[in-house]
Structure formats: C-alpha cells, structure tokens
Design a protein around this motif. Structure first.
Motif, PDB file in Angstrom:
ATOM      1  N   CYS A  49      12.798  -6.677  -8.239  1.00 22.65           N
ATOM      2  CA  CYS A  49      11.557  -6.174  -7.645  1.00 22.65           C
ATOM      3  C   CYS A  49      10.405  -7.155  -7.860  1.00 22.65           C
ATOM      4  CB  CYS A  49      11.203  -4.815  -8.243  1.00 22.65           C
ATOM      5  SG  CYS A  49      12.328  -3.479  -7.774  1.00 22.65           S
ATOM      6  N   TRP A  73       1.076  -3.543   5.601  1.00 20.41           N
ATOM      7  CA  TRP A  73       2.055  -2.806   4.809  1.00 20.41           C
ATOM      8  C   TRP A  73       2.314  -3.454   3.454  1.00 20.41           C
ATOM      9  CZ3 TRP A  73       5.954  -6.037   3.494  1.00 20.41           C
ATOM     10  CH2 TRP A  73       6.142  -7.168   4.302  1.00 20.41           C
ATOM     11  N   GLN A  76       0.648  -1.733   0.224  1.00 20.13           N
ATOM     12  CA  GLN A  76       1.241  -0.459  -0.177  1.00 20.13           C
ATOM     13  C   GLN A  76       2.629  -0.646  -0.800  1.00 20.13           C
ATOM     14  OE1 GLN A  76      -0.182   2.458  -0.214  1.00 20.13           O
ATOM     15  NE2 GLN A  76      -2.081   1.768   0.740  1.00 20.13           N
ATOM     16  N   LEU A  77       3.429  -1.519  -0.211  1.00 22.59           N
ATOM     17  CA  LEU A  77       4.748  -1.785  -0.787  1.00 22.59           C
ATOM     18  C   LEU A  77       4.623  -2.484  -2.134  1.00 22.59           C
ATOM     19  CD1 LEU A  77       7.788  -1.647  -0.504  1.00 22.59           C
ATOM     20  CD2 LEU A  77       7.725  -3.789   0.800  1.00 22.59           C
ATOM     21  N   LEU A  80       3.971   0.055  -4.847  1.00 26.13           N
ATOM     22  CA  LEU A  80       5.193   0.780  -5.195  1.00 26.13           C
ATOM     23  C   LEU A  80       6.094  -0.060  -6.093  1.00 26.13           C
ATOM     24  CD1 LEU A  80       6.906   3.324  -4.811  1.00 26.13           C
ATOM     25  CD2 LEU A  80       7.841   2.287  -2.725  1.00 26.13           C
ATOM     26  N   LEU A 151       3.828   2.831   5.514  1.00 25.91           N
ATOM     27  CA  LEU A 151       5.230   2.625   5.151  1.00 25.91           C
ATOM     28  C   LEU A 151       6.144   3.717   5.680  1.00 25.91           C
ATOM     29  CD1 LEU A 151       5.031   1.424   1.420  1.00 25.91           C
ATOM     30  CD2 LEU A 151       5.334   0.048   3.490  1.00 25.91           C
TER      31      LEU A 151
END
Length: 228
Positions: A49, A73, A76-77, A80, A151
């Motif tokens: 990750c 996007w 936001q990703l 996470l 997302l």
C-alpha cells in the motif's frame, strides 16, 4: 603431578534458568510460526500500500503541474491507503515489540515485578484492541451504505482497518500476556539482565596452574634470574 582445579560451582546468588525458545512445545512453536506469518502478511500488505500511495501522489503531482488536469480521485484513495498503512503497521509493531516505551521504572524493578508489569501492559493493549475492534465495527456497519466521494466505494472501508487492527492487537498482545503469565514466553531484553548471566557463569577464581617441571618463581612475583 599437578591436581586440576575443582569444577566451578554456580554462584548461589545467580537467578534460576529462564524459559528459552528451546523449551517450547510443539503447539507453542506452531503458534509462534502462525503469529509470525500473520504479522509478515500484514507487513507486506502495508508495504504494498505504501508503494501504491507513492505512485498515486506522483501521478497527482504530474497531472496537476504538467498535464494541468488534477486526478481528483487520488486524494481520497490516498487517505484510505494511509489508514491501512498506519493501523496494519501499528499492529505488526505490537507483535514485534518495536513501539516506543518509557521503561526506566520497570527496568529498575526486580525480575518478578518486571514480569508483572509486562503482563499488565500486554493485557491493557489487548483490552484496548478489543474495544477498538468492537466500536469500529459498529462504525463500519453504520457507514457502509454511504459512498466515498469520487471513488464510489463504501464509506465503511475507512473504518475497516481499525477493526482489523483491533483484532490483531487482541491476538498478538493477548497471546503474549497469557504465555508470560504462565511463564512460557521466552525472556527478552526487558527480563534478561546480562550481568546475571555473567555472574551465573563465572566461578571462583583460581591461581594459574604452573607447567610441570618449571620451578616456582621467587616470592613477590619477580621473574627468576636465568642468567648463567
């Protein structure tokens, strides 16, 4: 003919031998391997990750300043992925005992109270992980029907790493607390004093043995005069 010195007896003040990995039973060794494998899997997932996060923010900078088209996007990703990296790595750190701690008071205590403090710390961590898992799971269920902006993923995914981290804390810290309480956990640097080992291995001092045929030196330790 010289008489060899008697074997050194162990020091009466030396602590009793502690539990070592060689004393583990087959189920305990299987448990250690399973916990190490579980921690390694989550460590690899956190590393993957992190690589994806670096690539995403690299594309974000390139799109914003070179292509003049910001990928909306990516932020936001990235948030996470940061949650996944933080909580998974934190759980692995608890298993490997790599978190910072203030231990000057604990290390100043004798061996028995020191072990009790370690067991208490593991129990507190396990209870904290249980509360984290239960409450964050309720949050996952509450927010699952909501979508993450840009997302189109369930909002509950933001809280899912907390639930997994809490469950891992219960497994890692709880099993270690139980084994330490039963005296079946290998001593680490917090329980093992190298000075105790030196005292246990050191025997009474003996005078050095003189080789056969060599006359003893004169009183006072002066070397004999070998001149003709």
């Amino acid at each position: 003919m010289t008489t060899p010195p008697p074997p050194s007896a162990p020091s009466p003040s030396a602590p009793p031998p502690s539990f070592s990995p060689a004393d583990e039973s087959a189920p305990e060794r299987a448990l250690d391997r399973a916990l190490d494998l579980l921690a390694r899997c989550f460590s690899l997932l956190s590393g993957f990750c992190l690589v994806v996060l670096i690539a995403i923010f690299g594309w974000l900078v390139f799109g914003r300043y070179v292509l003049n088209a910001t990928p909306t996007w990516a932020e936001q990703l990235g948030l996470l992925l940061i949650a996944v990296i933080t909580f998974f790595s934190g759980a692995v750190g608890v298993h490997e005992q790599r978190h910072l701690s203030v231990d000057f008071l604990r290390d100043a205590l004798p061996r028995g109270p020191r072990r009790l403090l370690l067991v208490a710390g593991d129990l507190v961590m396990a209870v904290f992980g249980l509360l984290m898992a239960v409450n964050s799971w309720d949050l996952v269920l509450f927010k699952w029907s909501t979508k993450i902006p840009l997302l189109d993923l369930p909002e509950g995914l933001r809280s899912l790493p907390l639930t997994i981290c809490g469950a891992l804390l219960v497994i890692f810290a709880g099993s270690r607390a139980l084994r330490r309480a039963l005296g079946r956990y290998p001593d680490d640097e917090h329980l093992f004093d190298p000075l105790d080992a030196l005292q246990a291995e050191a025997g009474p001092l003996h005078a050095p043995e003189m080789p056969p045929g060599l006359p003893p030196g004169p009183p006072g330790g002066a070397a004999p005069d070998r001149r003709a």
